[in-house]
Write an enzyme that holds these catalytic residues in place. Structure first.
Site, PDB file in Angstrom:
ATOM      1  N   GLU A  17       0.830  -1.210   0.000  1.00 33.17           N
ATOM      2  CA  GLU A  17       0.000   0.000   0.000  1.00 33.17           C
ATOM      3  C   GLU A  17       0.862   1.257   0.000  1.00 33.17           C
ATOM      4  OE1 GLU A  17      -2.353  -0.543   3.479  1.00 33.17           O
ATOM      5  OE2 GLU A  17      -3.742  -1.967   2.541  1.00 33.17           O
ATOM      6  N   SER A  44      19.184  -8.787  -8.175  1.00 31.25           N
ATOM      7  CA  SER A  44      18.104  -8.916  -9.154  1.00 31.25           C
ATOM      8  C   SER A  44      18.329  -9.977 -10.226  1.00 31.25           C
ATOM      9  CB  SER A  44      17.851  -7.560  -9.823  1.00 31.25           C
ATOM     10  OG  SER A  44      17.246  -6.657  -8.925  1.00 31.25           O
ATOM     11  N   HIS A  69       3.445 -10.333  -9.483  1.00 37.86           N
ATOM     12  CA  HIS A  69       4.889 -10.568  -9.393  1.00 37.86           C
ATOM     13  C   HIS A  69       5.570  -9.466  -8.599  1.00 37.86           C
ATOM     14  CE1 HIS A  69       8.962 -11.698 -10.471  1.00 37.86           C
ATOM     15  NE2 HIS A  69       9.175 -10.446 -10.820  1.00 37.86           N
ATOM     16  N   SER A  70       5.169  -8.251  -8.849  1.00 37.60           N
ATOM     17  CA  SER A  70       5.693  -7.090  -8.125  1.00 37.60           C
ATOM     18  C   SER A  70       4.715  -5.951  -8.326  1.00 37.60           C
ATOM     19  CB  SER A  70       7.086  -6.692  -8.642  1.00 37.60           C
ATOM     20  OG  SER A  70       6.992  -6.128  -9.942  1.00 37.60           O
TER      21      SER A  70
END
Length: 476
Positions: free
Chosen positions: A157, A243, A372-373
């Site tokens: 959020e 990453s 996923h993100s």
């Protein structure tokens, strides 16, 4: 040297075959033996032969033998079985020769079973074998799973409100995070992917430390140089998230081998998704670990999707666990939404990895309930009803809570108090991280890589008006 041994072995086989053939017409001479090479074989028992055979054979042999070879009680000196159905003592064990040409099937007739302890209603399955957990441990596992769920919700959020730039949740995979971490020791080295913050939470990373990293303030151990959710902690033996996919797997093997060389009572564990198994680093790491017999646990979170690519478009094999056999690695498939099954599997895997000095492959079947993100909208490639089914019917927290409450260890009042407390603590941590007056200084761009800053970086410092004399200071 291996060629010499092979030539000699071939000549032995040829001589035996020649003795079974009829003599040449008009001659009492048997048929001449054939060779695979032109170099005459070394004499039996010569140093060259013995040296080549020792170097050619592996230390850990296959668990089984081929049918003809298994019937032989004693290993002949020349490496071949003296029988009609002959065999060669090839690296790893005897392999029999057969006259019939058979290709291995492309897949097994039945899929590999999945280990679970709790059914969908949170009841232990009759006859299930699992590692017992105390009330204290069981409750800690549950509270940390709830904490991880709340942390994901609030940080997600916060990103949507523009307060942080990026976030990635572990929704639906809380059992994998917490239960696997609970089965490890603090000396074990963790090399994560990016969907395992619960492992770090279990080890003692505070909500304030999570918030500091996501906001990149001056208390962030990465000093603002990493994107959000790229956590790391030297203190907790948790390598910083990177990453690029699957690059941590070969690193984990190296870390595990160093533990073995130092005779540490510990192992390394590395986490990755099903998409990571499509990378070359996955295969290189498994072979590296098997050959070096490194005490490492490869933990695959098979959640069905590599961002928008389903597993059906990634590989044709029966998931991931079957691939371990090709590299000589023991493995298990486990219900990733069953906290007790995950805990028991990793507990056993750790014991085998350390005491037997071997790698273990764990495939946890689960589902990524969230996107996923924050840069992804999974409803564009997945049915909404599929997501909802896994969110409501197969939620790992709800299933585990039923088991805990079934033992009279938890109540609705405790549940309400826990969720209220965690939410309050997390909001306070976010506010504190956000109000931090200063970001890490720009001079930190030149630290934490070299013990002594080289001249070219020193010149850049001076060009930009900095004069940073501090040595390398690694994050905690």
């Amino acid at each position: 040297m291996a060629a010499l041994w092979l030539a000699r072995a071939s000549s032995q086989l040829a001589r035996r075959a020649a003795r079974r053939l009829p003599a040449r017409h008009g001659s009492g001479e048997p048929t001449s033996p054939w060779f695979l090479g032109v170099v005459p074989p070394p004499a039996l028992g010569s140093p060259a032969v013995e040296k080549s055979r020792r170097g050619f054979c592996s230390v850990r042999r296959f668990a089984g033998e081929s049918s003809a070879a298994a019937a032989v009680d004693e290993e002949p000196e020349n490496g071949f079985v003296a029988s009609d159905q002959q065999a060669v003592d090839f690296p790893g064990g005897k392999v029999s020769f057969v006259a019939e040409m058979n290709f291995l099937p492309d897949s097994m007739k039945e899929r590999i079973n999945c280990y679970r302890v709790l059914d969908d209603d949170g009841r232990t399955i009759s006859g299930s074998r699992f590692q017992e957990v105390s009330k204290e441990l069981a409750l800690k596992m549950y509270t940390e799973m709830v904490t991880l769920q709340i942390m994901d919700t609030i940080f997600y959020e916060a990103q949507r409100q523009g307060r942080i730039s990026f976030y990635l949740t572990s929704n639906g995979e809380e059992a994998i995070n917490i239960a696997s971490a609970a089965a490890l020791g603090m000396d074990d080295i963790v090399l994560p992917q990016y969907r395992e913050p619960g492992v770090l939470l279990w080890r003692g990373f505070t909500l304030q430390e999570f918030a500091n990293q996501c906001f990149g303030n001056k208390l962030d151990y990465g000093k603002g140089r990493q994107m959000p959710i790229h956590y790391g902690s030297n203190r907790l033996n948790y390598f910083t998230v990177s990453s690029p996919i699957a690059t941590q797997l070969p690193h984990a093997v190296g870390a595990a081998y160093s533990l073995k060389m130092d005779k540490k009572d510990a192992c390394a564990i590395t986490y990755f998704g099903d998409g990571g198994t499509s990378e070359g680093d996955f295969h290189a790491a498994l072979n590296f670990a098997a050959v070096m017999e490194a005490p490492v646990i490869f933990f695959c979170r098979n959640n069905g999707w590599a961002i928008s690519t389903p597993t059906t478009e990634q590989f044709r094999s029966d998931g991931v666990v079957i691939r371990g056999q090709a590299y000589g690695i023991r493995g298990i498939r486990v219900d990733g939404n069953d906290a007790l099954a995950v805990y028991s599997a990793v507990h056993a895997a750790r014991e085998m990895a350390i005491t037997e000095g071997r790698p273990i492959l764990v495939e946890a079947l689960t589902y990524r309930v969230g996107h996923h993100s924050t840069s992804d909208d999974s409803t564009k490639y997945r049915p909404v009803d599929e997501i909802e089914h896994w969110r409501t019917e197969r939620d790992p927290i709800s299933r585990y809570r039923k088991w805990v409450q079934g033992n009279d260890w938890w109540s609705d009042a405790e549940e309400s108090e826990l969720r209220s407390r965690v939410r309050k603590e997390l909001l306070q941590a976010i506010q504190a991280a956000e109000r931090m007056p200063k970001k890490p200084p720009v001079t930190e761009l030149f630290t934490d890589v070299y013990d002594k800053i080289p001249s070219n970086l020193r010149e850049q410092e001076q060009f930009h008006g900095y004069n940073h004399e501090a040595p390398c200071r690694l994050p905690n």
